[in-house]
Design a protein around this motif. Structure first.
Motif, PDB file in Angstrom:
ATOM      1  N   LYS A  57     -10.372  36.484   9.741  1.00  0.00           N
ATOM      2  CA  LYS A  57     -10.847  35.842  10.969  1.00  0.00           C
ATOM      3  C   LYS A  57      -9.646  35.543  11.878  1.00  0.00           C
ATOM      4  O   LYS A  57      -8.639  34.979  11.434  1.00  0.00           O
ATOM      5  N   ILE A  58      -9.749  35.946  13.131  1.00  0.00           N
ATOM      6  CA  ILE A  58      -8.660  35.676  14.074  1.00  0.00           C
ATOM      7  C   ILE A  58      -8.620  34.178  14.394  1.00  0.00           C
ATOM      8  O   ILE A  58      -9.641  33.587  14.716  1.00  0.00           O
ATOM      9  N   MET A  59      -7.417  33.586  14.292  1.00  0.00           N
ATOM     10  CA  MET A  59      -7.301  32.151  14.588  1.00  0.00           C
ATOM     11  C   MET A  59      -7.031  31.971  16.076  1.00  0.00           C
ATOM     12  O   MET A  59      -5.899  31.948  16.540  1.00  0.00           O
ATOM     13  N   ARG A  60      -8.091  31.808  16.820  1.00  0.00           N
ATOM     14  CA  ARG A  60      -7.995  31.712  18.278  1.00  0.00           C
ATOM     15  C   ARG A  60      -7.263  30.467  18.741  1.00  0.00           C
ATOM     16  O   ARG A  60      -6.673  30.464  19.806  1.00  0.00           O
ATOM     17  N   ARG A  61      -7.364  29.430  17.937  1.00  0.00           N
ATOM     18  CA  ARG A  61      -6.684  28.180  18.294  1.00  0.00           C
ATOM     19  C   ARG A  61      -5.200  28.465  18.560  1.00  0.00           C
ATOM     20  O   ARG A  61      -4.618  28.000  19.539  1.00  0.00           O
ATOM     21  N   ILE A  62      -4.607  29.269  17.683  1.00  0.00           N
ATOM     22  CA  ILE A  62      -3.183  29.595  17.821  1.00  0.00           C
ATOM     23  C   ILE A  62      -2.952  30.452  19.062  1.00  0.00           C
ATOM     24  O   ILE A  62      -2.023  30.228  19.837  1.00  0.00           O
ATOM     25  N   LEU A  63      -3.832  31.404  19.277  1.00  0.00           N
ATOM     26  CA  LEU A  63      -3.681  32.279  20.451  1.00  0.00           C
ATOM     27  C   LEU A  63      -3.812  31.485  21.752  1.00  0.00           C
ATOM     28  O   LEU A  63      -3.108  31.739  22.727  1.00  0.00           O
ATOM     29  N   ARG A  64      -4.709  30.508  21.753  1.00  0.00           N
ATOM     30  CA  ARG A  64      -4.874  29.683  22.960  1.00  0.00           C
ATOM     31  C   ARG A  64      -3.611  28.888  23.242  1.00  0.00           C
ATOM     32  O   ARG A  64      -3.155  28.806  24.375  1.00  0.00           O
ATOM     33  N   LYS A  65      -3.028  28.322  22.195  1.00  0.00           N
ATOM     34  CA  LYS A  65      -1.810  27.517  22.360  1.00  0.00           C
ATOM     35  C   LYS A  65      -0.673  28.370  22.925  1.00  0.00           C
ATOM     36  O   LYS A  65       0.027  27.954  23.849  1.00  0.00           O
ATOM     37  N   ILE A  66      -0.508  29.550  22.379  1.00  0.00           N
ATOM     38  CA  ILE A  66       0.592  30.409  22.852  1.00  0.00           C
ATOM     39  C   ILE A  66       0.328  30.841  24.294  1.00  0.00           C
ATOM     40  O   ILE A  66       1.236  30.858  25.127  1.00  0.00           O
ATOM     41  N   ALA A  67      -0.920  31.115  24.623  1.00  0.00           N
ATOM     42  CA  ALA A  67      -1.260  31.501  25.997  1.00  0.00           C
ATOM     43  C   ALA A  67      -0.997  30.356  26.972  1.00  0.00           C
ATOM     44  O   ALA A  67      -0.658  30.568  28.129  1.00  0.00           O
ATOM     45  N   GLU A  68      -1.141  29.128  26.471  1.00  0.00           N
ATOM     46  CA  GLU A  68      -0.876  27.966  27.325  1.00  0.00           C
ATOM     47  C   GLU A  68       0.599  27.630  27.379  1.00  0.00           C
ATOM     48  O   GLU A  68       0.989  26.653  28.022  1.00  0.00           O
ATOM     49  N   ASP A  69       1.429  28.402  26.659  1.00  0.00           N
ATOM     50  CA  ASP A  69       2.865  28.126  26.573  1.00  0.00           C
ATOM     51  C   ASP A  69       3.098  26.751  25.949  1.00  0.00           C
ATOM     52  O   ASP A  69       3.959  25.999  26.368  1.00  0.00           O
ATOM     53  N   ASP A  70       2.294  26.439  24.966  1.00  0.00           N
ATOM     54  CA  ASP A  70       2.363  25.125  24.315  1.00  0.00           C
ATOM     55  C   ASP A  70       2.366  25.362  22.806  1.00  0.00           C
ATOM     56  O   ASP A  70       1.427  25.035  22.114  1.00  0.00           O
ATOM     57  N   PHE A  71       3.462  26.025  22.347  1.00  0.00           N
ATOM     58  CA  PHE A  71       3.442  26.457  20.948  1.00  0.00           C
ATOM     59  C   PHE A  71       4.181  25.484  20.033  1.00  0.00           C
ATOM     60  O   PHE A  71       4.407  25.755  18.868  1.00  0.00           O
ATOM     61  N   GLY A  72       4.559  24.310  20.613  1.00  0.00           N
ATOM     62  CA  GLY A  72       5.238  23.310  19.776  1.00  0.00           C
ATOM     63  C   GLY A  72       4.297  22.757  18.715  1.00  0.00           C
ATOM     64  O   GLY A  72       4.706  22.415  17.613  1.00  0.00           O
ATOM     65  N   ALA A  73       3.011  22.685  19.069  1.00  0.00           N
ATOM     66  CA  ALA A  73       2.050  22.045  18.175  1.00  0.00           C
ATOM     67  C   ALA A  73       0.993  23.039  17.727  1.00  0.00           C
ATOM     68  O   ALA A  73      -0.164  22.924  18.075  1.00  0.00           O
ATOM     69  N   LEU A  74       1.400  24.031  16.967  1.00  0.00           N
ATOM     70  CA  LEU A  74       0.443  25.062  16.561  1.00  0.00           C
ATOM     71  C   LEU A  74      -0.466  24.598  15.429  1.00  0.00           C
ATOM     72  O   LEU A  74      -1.437  25.251  15.100  1.00  0.00           O
ATOM     73  N   GLY A  75      -0.120  23.436  14.858  1.00  0.00           N
ATOM     74  CA  GLY A  75      -0.943  22.949  13.756  1.00  0.00           C
ATOM     75  C   GLY A  75      -0.666  23.755  12.494  1.00  0.00           C
ATOM     76  O   GLY A  75       0.362  24.435  12.381  1.00  0.00           O
ATOM     77  N   ASP A  76      -1.599  23.712  11.598  1.00  0.00           N
ATOM     78  CA  ASP A  76      -1.420  24.314  10.294  1.00  0.00           C
ATOM     79  C   ASP A  76      -1.541  25.835  10.376  1.00  0.00           C
ATOM     80  O   ASP A  76      -2.577  26.359  10.752  1.00  0.00           O
ATOM     81  N   THR A  77      -0.456  26.529  10.046  1.00  0.00           N
ATOM     82  CA  THR A  77      -0.525  27.995  10.053  1.00  0.00           C
ATOM     83  C   THR A  77      -0.441  28.547   8.630  1.00  0.00           C
ATOM     84  O   THR A  77      -0.322  29.752   8.433  1.00  0.00           O
ATOM     85  N   SER A  78      -0.522  27.642   7.667  1.00  0.00           N
ATOM     86  CA  SER A  78      -0.296  28.077   6.286  1.00  0.00           C
ATOM     87  C   SER A  78      -1.432  28.941   5.748  1.00  0.00           C
ATOM     88  O   SER A  78      -1.247  29.666   4.776  1.00  0.00           O
ATOM     89  N   THR A  79      -2.590  28.870   6.395  1.00  0.00           N
ATOM     90  CA  THR A  79      -3.702  29.679   5.883  1.00  0.00           C
ATOM     91  C   THR A  79      -3.666  31.113   6.422  1.00  0.00           C
ATOM     92  O   THR A  79      -4.530  31.921   6.111  1.00  0.00           O
ATOM     93  N   LEU A  80      -2.676  31.408   7.252  1.00  0.00           N
ATOM     94  CA  LEU A  80      -2.593  32.759   7.802  1.00  0.00           C
ATOM     95  C   LEU A  80      -2.207  33.775   6.727  1.00  0.00           C
ATOM     96  O   LEU A  80      -1.417  33.486   5.839  1.00  0.00           O
ATOM     97  N   ALA A  81      -2.753  34.962   6.881  1.00  0.00           N
ATOM     98  CA  ALA A  81      -2.415  36.024   5.940  1.00  0.00           C
ATOM     99  C   ALA A  81      -0.929  36.380   6.075  1.00  0.00           C
ATOM    100  O   ALA A  81      -0.238  36.616   5.092  1.00  0.00           O
ATOM    101  N   ASP A  82      -0.445  36.396   7.322  1.00  0.00           N
ATOM    102  CA  ASP A  82       0.956  36.760   7.548  1.00  0.00           C
ATOM    103  C   ASP A  82       1.538  35.840   8.628  1.00  0.00           C
ATOM    104  O   ASP A  82       1.498  36.173   9.812  1.00  0.00           O
ATOM    105  N   PRO A  83       2.076  34.683   8.222  1.00  0.00           N
ATOM    106  CA  PRO A  83       2.556  33.698   9.196  1.00  0.00           C
ATOM    107  C   PRO A  83       3.625  34.270  10.140  1.00  0.00           C
ATOM    108  O   PRO A  83       3.819  33.757  11.238  1.00  0.00           O
ATOM    109  N   ALA A  84       4.278  35.343   9.773  1.00  0.00           N
ATOM    110  CA  ALA A  84       5.355  35.887  10.606  1.00  0.00           C
ATOM    111  C   ALA A  84       4.856  36.428  11.940  1.00  0.00           C
ATOM    112  O   ALA A  84       5.615  36.479  12.912  1.00  0.00           O
ATOM    113  N   VAL A  85       3.596  36.832  12.024  1.00  0.00           N
ATOM    114  CA  VAL A  85       3.118  37.376  13.309  1.00  0.00           C
ATOM    115  C   VAL A  85       3.224  36.343  14.424  1.00  0.00           C
ATOM    116  O   VAL A  85       3.407  36.681  15.594  1.00  0.00           O
ATOM    117  N   VAL A  86       3.136  35.069  14.028  1.00  0.00           N
ATOM    118  CA  VAL A  86       3.174  34.014  15.035  1.00  0.00           C
ATOM    119  C   VAL A  86       4.526  34.010  15.762  1.00  0.00           C
ATOM    120  O   VAL A  86       4.589  33.851  16.986  1.00  0.00           O
TER     121      VAL A  86
END
Ligand code: WTA
Length: 649
Positions: free
Chosen positions: A609-638
């Motif tokens: 499942k695509i984590m849109r929450r993260i994509l929205r944050k990056i699109a807003e240029d507000d990536f300081g608070a991405l929240g929990d990314t530990s459930t990602l299959a590959d955290p490096a893409v972030v």
């Protein structure tokens, strides 16, 4: 945070049809005794056979919504015939062309003849009660004639906004199996022609491949531009109306017979055909038009929307004409020939009530006050806003500069699905808070719930539901009642879920915070992220796409696309341009991506499942608070997404 409150203006209170005490009393009655309340107000329209049943609605189980069900009426009779005796020579429609020297006025008597003639043309070409007629038109009076002609004979219109592409038009023709189209040779906006007939020709070809054969196309000559002609199918409007009678008896329509279908975007899949019916819709559209704008006989009323959207249906055509108003129809754009156009038109036609969208207000605000102050605007009395949340800065500018502190601003919240305005101030009754749509209209019972469905009382922030029906509510998704139930009544059982987030303050005022689903609102135009994504992946170079909104100063929201390319493809500015062109072709210019980021991978959970929450944050240029990314299959893409982000402040 302290919020400014603007008390009700004294002159507005003096003039108003509804003061605060009346609002309170009527509202209480409308929720305590909906049968009694609507039984009374349903009489504001004329019925061939009066109703004896008022409300028969359920949000449970199969969801069935019926209002005034045994009443018989006709929408066009209510919008035209019943005014002829008293105001046959009053102007019904003021048309203001794209070119400031181009305008005309149509009286109620003339409207009657135009509508009857076109209705007879439809009949002569085999259109019958219940048939779907697609209308793909510029903002010219013939668009209103077309709507009313359908209503007159009981055909169901489906208007497709003239900015949509041939593909989008074809999809809507196929979905409602419409074999009759009304269009124009070309539209004209900001001096530029729009090839409506050529688009229609293409759409008909595509629809043919989809199994629907369009049999007749009525074409209005607007610009005289060159068009291809298929004589066995195409009919010139001006020739056809000259050969038929100028009278057409209205069809006797049951209150719950369909009036129109209007396609709108949701969070998943293709656009849905929102179905509105006859009696309840017209009662609700006319009543809200009268009280929300404090409309009085003789007022000149202008809504700047396009008839391709629901605002144009309810508040350019049906509501105002049912009330015998003079409604202004504007073909052009707010910035042509310059950014003072709207206010020039207000002066030219002495407009009293003006209704527009925040995106237009923000765009004009950026052009400076001189474009406004060069006009007098003394005719203005009420200002309205619709389509998206209005930010307090834009509200203040509208109130102080455009309205010179004299005109209440009604910030009206509603949706294609609701048929008419649900949450709004009333000019003579409601103290205003910039940015708040304030209080519910009569009969509307908002409720805030949390994600689990727990009801939130008092001051709270949650998801906005409506707990009981109102007459203007949509009845079903055309051809897919199950989708209707699933989309609106399944998230919170037994309640209509709006898809909007909302806060209620300590005074009981509602503040819409925007969509909580995957629906974008770009310049007041509604669009599903899924639609833009499917347009992108239909391009040969694209393997996967994820689309989110981000805050945009003028448009409200901009469209941000993350695109993963096919193996062997490389991202470039040329490819960006090609993808933008492709989306415009698939959907229309309103869906043009603002930002495209090429992404080798998208952030997905282990289940894909695509984590849109993260994509929205990056699109807003507000990536300081991405929240929990530990459930990602590959955290490096972030990290890659952040490094290559396209929206840097
Ligand atoms: C948004 C347009 C805040 C909202 C009539 C809603 C608003 C969606 C307002 C419906 C408002 C509309 N304040 N948000 N005054 N008016 N919206 O179907 O998110 O095109 O759900 O209908 O627009 O858009 P639609």
């Amino acid at each position: 945070m302290s919020v400014k409150t603007y008390p009700v203006l004294e002159p507005a209170k003096q003039r108003a049809l509804i003061d605060d005490a009346t609002y309170q009393a009527w509202y209480r009655q409308s929720v305590a005794d909906p049968e009694g309340f609507w039984g009374e107000h349903g009489k504001r329209i004329d019925w061939f056979t009066p109703y004896t049943k008022v409300k028969n609605t359920s949000f449970e189980g199969d969801v069935s919504i019926k209002w005034f069900e045994d009443g018989v009426t006709n929408v066009s009779t209510n919008c035209i015939d019943r005014h002829l005796e008293k105001r046959g020579d009053q102007v019904a429609i003021i048309w203001e062309g794209d070119n400031p020297y181009d305008d005309k006025k149509i009286t109620y008597r003339e409207l009657y003849e135009h509508v009857c003639r076109l209705a007879n043309v439809l009949k002569a070409n085999g259109v019958q009660q219940g048939d779907r007629v697609t209308i793909y038109m510029p903002m010219i009076p013939e668009a209103a004639y077309a709507m009313l002609a359908c209503a007159r004979i009981g055909a169901v219109h489906s208007i497709v906004f003239g900015g949509f592409s041939p593909d989008a038009l074809a999809g809507r023709i196929v979905d409602c199996q419409s074999t009759f189209v009304i269009t124009a040779d070309e539209g004209l906006r900001g001096g530029k022609p729009i090839p409506l007939k050529a688009n229609t020709d293409q759409a008909i070809e595509i629809a043919g491949r989809g199994g629907v054969e369009v049999k007749s196309v009525v074409v209005v000559r607007r610009t005289g531009g060159k068009v291809n002609w298929f004589s066995e199918r195409d009919i010139w409007y001006h020739q056809a109306v000259a050969t038929v009678e100028a009278d057409c008896p209205p069809a006797k329509m049951k209150a719950e017979d369909p009036l129109f279908i209007l396609y709108t975007s949701g969070s998943t899949g293709k656009p849905k055909g929102v179905l509105h019916t006859t009696g309840g819709y017209l009662v609700y559209a006319s009543m809200t038009h009268q009280y929300v704008f404090d409309y009085h006989d003789g007022d000149i009323y202008w809504c700047t929307a396009d008839v391709g959207w629901v605002t144009g249906h309810s508040y350019i055509v049906y509501g105002p004409l049912a009330n015998g108003a003079t409604t202004l129809m504007f073909e052009g754009v707010p910035t042509y020939p310059d950014a003072g156009r709207l206010w020039d038109v207000v002066d030219k036609h002495k407009v009293n009530i003006f209704y527009t969208a925040p995106t237009a207000i923000r765009a004009l605000m950026g052009q400076g006050d001189a474009f406004v102050t060069r006009s007098s605007r003394t005719s203005l009395r009420t200002l309205g806003s619709v389509g998206e949340p209005i930010n307090p800065e834009a509200w203040e500018w509208y109130y102080h500069i455009v309205g010179e502190d004299r005109c209440p601003v009604v910030d009206t919240w509603w949706q294609t699905e609701t048929g008419g305005i649900l949450i709004t101030p009333l000019p003579g009754a409601t103290a205003l808070k910039p940015g708040s749509a304030t209080r519910p209209f009569f009969g509307v019972q908002p409720q805030l719930v949390d994600a689990e469905g727990k009801v939130l009382d008092g001051a709270a922030d949650g998801n906005l539901c409506i707990t009981d029906s109102w007459p203007g509510q949509m009845r079903t998704v055309y051809g897919d009642h199950e989708r209707f139930i699933q989309t609106y009544f399944a998230t919170y059982k037994g309640k209509y879920f709006t898809g909007d987030g909302c806060r209620r303050d300590e005074d009981g005022y509602y503040w819409i915070t925007g969509r909580v689903d995957d629906v974008l609102n770009v310049s007041g135009h509604r669009m599903g992220t899924a639609e833009v994504e499917s347009a992108l992946v239909s391009h040969d170079a694209v393997s996967e796409a994820a689309v989110v909104g981000y805050p945009h100063d003028i448009k409200g929201q901009g469209i941000y696309c993350y695109v993963t390319l096919m193996v062997g493809q490389t991202g470039s500015d040329d490819l960006r341009k090609a993808l933008i062109t492709h989306v415009r072709k698939e959907i229309g210019a309103i869906a043009s991506p603002d930002k495209i980021q090429f992404a080798p991978g998208l952030p997905k959970t282990r289940s894909g499942k695509i984590m849109r929450r993260i994509l929205r944050k990056i699109a807003e240029d507000d990536f300081g608070a991405l929240g929990d990314t530990s459930t990602l299959a590959d955290p490096a893409v972030v990290d890659d997404l952040i490094a290559n982000r396209q929206n840097r402040k």
